[in-house]
Scaffold this motif. Structure first.
Motif, short mmCIF file in Angstrom:
data_model
loop_
_atom_site.label_atom_id
_atom_site.label_comp_id
_atom_site.label_asym_id
_atom_site.label_seq_id
_atom_site.Cartn_x
_atom_site.Cartn_y
_atom_site.Cartn_z
N LEU A 1 -3.57 -0.50 8.15
CA LEU A 1 -3.15 -0.58 6.76
C LEU A 1 -1.85 0.17 6.51
O LEU A 1 -0.99 -0.31 5.78
CB LEU A 1 -4.26 -0.05 5.84
CG LEU A 1 -5.44 -0.98 5.67
CD1 LEU A 1 -6.53 -0.31 4.86
CD2 LEU A 1 -5.02 -2.29 5.02
N ALA A 2 -1.69 1.33 7.11
CA ALA A 2 -0.44 2.08 6.95
C ALA A 2 0.74 1.28 7.49
O ALA A 2 1.81 1.25 6.88
CB ALA A 2 -0.54 3.43 7.65
N ASP B 1 -10.96 10.76 3.53
CA ASP B 1 -9.67 11.38 3.85
C ASP B 1 -8.62 10.33 4.18
O ASP B 1 -7.45 10.46 3.80
CB ASP B 1 -9.81 12.36 5.01
CG ASP B 1 -10.64 13.58 4.65
OD1 ASP B 1 -10.78 13.86 3.44
OD2 ASP B 1 -11.16 14.24 5.57
N ALA B 2 -9.02 9.29 4.90
CA ALA B 2 -8.08 8.23 5.26
C ALA B 2 -7.62 7.46 4.02
O ALA B 2 -6.45 7.12 3.89
CB ALA B 2 -8.71 7.28 6.27
N VAL B 3 -8.54 7.20 3.11
CA VAL B 3 -8.17 6.51 1.86
C VAL B 3 -7.22 7.39 1.06
O VAL B 3 -6.22 6.90 0.52
CB VAL B 3 -9.43 6.13 1.05
CG1 VAL B 3 -9.05 5.61 -0.33
CG2 VAL B 3 -10.26 5.11 1.79
N GLN B 4 -7.51 8.68 0.97
CA GLN B 4 -6.62 9.60 0.25
C GLN B 4 -5.23 9.61 0.87
O GLN B 4 -4.22 9.61 0.16
CB GLN B 4 -7.22 11.01 0.23
CG GLN B 4 -8.40 11.16 -0.67
CD GLN B 4 -8.04 10.97 -2.13
OE1 GLN B 4 -6.96 11.33 -2.59
NE2 GLN B 4 -8.95 10.37 -2.88
N ALA B 5 -5.16 9.62 2.19
CA ALA B 5 -3.86 9.61 2.86
C ALA B 5 -3.11 8.32 2.55
O ALA B 5 -1.90 8.34 2.31
CB ALA B 5 -4.05 9.77 4.37
N ALA C 1 3.27 -5.70 -1.51
CA ALA C 1 3.38 -5.49 -2.95
C ALA C 1 2.12 -4.82 -3.48
O ALA C 1 2.15 -4.16 -4.51
CB ALA C 1 3.60 -6.83 -3.66
N LEU C 2 1.01 -4.98 -2.77
CA LEU C 2 -0.27 -4.40 -3.14
C LEU C 2 -1.13 -4.31 -1.89
O LEU C 2 -1.19 -5.26 -1.10
CB LEU C 2 -0.99 -5.27 -4.19
CG LEU C 2 -2.42 -4.89 -4.56
CD1 LEU C 2 -2.44 -3.55 -5.30
CD2 LEU C 2 -3.05 -5.99 -5.42
N VAL C 3 -1.80 -3.19 -1.71
CA VAL C 3 -2.77 -3.03 -0.62
C VAL C 3 -4.15 -2.96 -1.27
O VAL C 3 -4.35 -2.19 -2.21
CB VAL C 3 -2.50 -1.75 0.21
CG1 VAL C 3 -3.63 -1.51 1.19
CG2 VAL C 3 -1.18 -1.86 0.93
N VAL C 4 -5.07 -3.77 -0.76
CA VAL C 4 -6.44 -3.76 -1.25
C VAL C 4 -7.33 -3.31 -0.11
O VAL C 4 -7.28 -3.85 0.99
CB VAL C 4 -6.88 -5.17 -1.73
CG1 VAL C 4 -8.33 -5.15 -2.19
CG2 VAL C 4 -5.96 -5.67 -2.84
N VAL C 5 -8.14 -2.31 -0.39
CA VAL C 5 -9.07 -1.80 0.62
C VAL C 5 -10.43 -1.61 -0.04
O VAL C 5 -10.51 -1.21 -1.19
CB VAL C 5 -8.55 -0.48 1.24
CG1 VAL C 5 -8.43 0.62 0.23
CG2 VAL C 5 -9.42 -0.04 2.39
N SER D 1 1.40 5.60 0.63
CA SER D 1 1.81 4.21 0.40
C SER D 1 2.92 4.15 -0.63
O SER D 1 2.91 4.87 -1.62
CB SER D 1 0.61 3.40 -0.07
OG SER D 1 1.01 2.07 -0.27
N ARG D 2 3.86 3.26 -0.39
CA ARG D 2 4.97 3.07 -1.33
C ARG D 2 4.70 1.94 -2.30
O ARG D 2 5.56 1.56 -3.08
CB ARG D 2 6.25 2.79 -0.55
CG ARG D 2 6.64 3.94 0.35
CD ARG D 2 7.95 3.63 1.07
NE ARG D 2 8.16 4.54 2.16
CZ ARG D 2 8.92 5.63 2.07
NH1 ARG D 2 9.51 5.92 0.94
NH2 ARG D 2 9.08 6.42 3.11
N CYS D 3 3.50 1.37 -2.24
CA CYS D 3 3.13 0.30 -3.14
C CYS D 3 1.79 0.63 -3.77
O CYS D 3 1.09 1.54 -3.32
CB CYS D 3 3.06 -1.04 -2.38
SG CYS D 3 1.70 -1.15 -1.21
N PRO D 4 1.40 -0.10 -4.81
CA PRO D 4 0.08 0.16 -5.40
C PRO D 4 -1.04 -0.09 -4.39
O PRO D 4 -0.94 -0.97 -3.53
CB PRO D 4 -0.01 -0.86 -6.55
CG PRO D 4 1.40 -1.28 -6.81
CD PRO D 4 2.14 -1.14 -5.52
N VAL D 5 -2.10 0.67 -4.50
CA VAL D 5 -3.27 0.54 -3.66
C VAL D 5 -4.48 0.36 -4.56
O VAL D 5 -4.70 1.17 -5.47
CB VAL D 5 -3.48 1.78 -2.75
CG1 VAL D 5 -4.75 1.66 -1.93
CG2 VAL D 5 -2.27 1.99 -1.84
N ALA D 6 -5.24 -0.69 -4.33
CA ALA D 6 -6.49 -0.92 -5.06
C ALA D 6 -7.65 -0.59 -4.14
O ALA D 6 -7.78 -1.20 -3.08
CB ALA D 6 -6.58 -2.36 -5.54
N VAL D 7 -8.45 0.39 -4.53
CA VAL D 7 -9.64 0.75 -3.76
C VAL D 7 -10.82 0.13 -4.52
O VAL D 7 -11.15 0.55 -5.62
CB VAL D 7 -9.80 2.26 -3.62
CG1 VAL D 7 -11.05 2.61 -2.80
CG2 VAL D 7 -8.56 2.88 -2.99
#
Length: 121
Positions: A83-84, A104-108, A91-95, A113-119
């Motif tokens: 993912l990194a 911890d990995a999600v927090q990192a 433009a968007l990362v979805v996890v 990330s330089r783009c929006p992240v949707a958890v």
């Protein structure tokens, strides 16, 4: 994970963009027991299996969202590394929460990330 995949397809549909589906995988534990490197034919067989898993997972959403083009990508990396690596041009990362990534990995990923992240729970 199903909710995250559905969210990603819907986000791609709304933005009229291609979805880049990234599936990370690791060598099976039996590979560590080999005295030398993993034979290429074994690695290829395992990777083919992972490619099929991704295709099978995406099939219902490809039917639900037929107008969303999908690029399937299977990487021999940890979920965090995969993912990194792909977040740089996204433009968007979805996890999905708990998708092979610890908190911890999600927090990192959220921090770096330089783009929006949707958890997605």
């Amino acid at each position: 994970m199903e909710r995250a995949v559905d969210f990603a397809f819907d986000a791609a549909r709304l933005r009229d963009v291609r979805l880049h589906a990234v599936h990370a995988w690791g060598l099976p534990s039996c590979a560590a027991e080999l005295p030398f490197t993993v034979p290429e034919e074994d690695r290829a067989t395992w990777e083919d299996h992972e490619v099929q898993l991704l295709a099978d997972t995406l099939r219902p959403w490809r039917l639900k969202y037929p107008r969303v083009p999908v690029l399937e990508d299977v990487l021999l990396l940890s979920p965090t590394e995969a993912l990194a690596h792909h977040a740089e041009g996204a433009a968007l990362v979805v996890v999905g929460r708990g998708a092979g990534m610890g908190p911890d990995a999600v927090q990192a990923l959220l921090r770096e990330s330089r783009c929006p992240v949707a958890v997605v729970p």
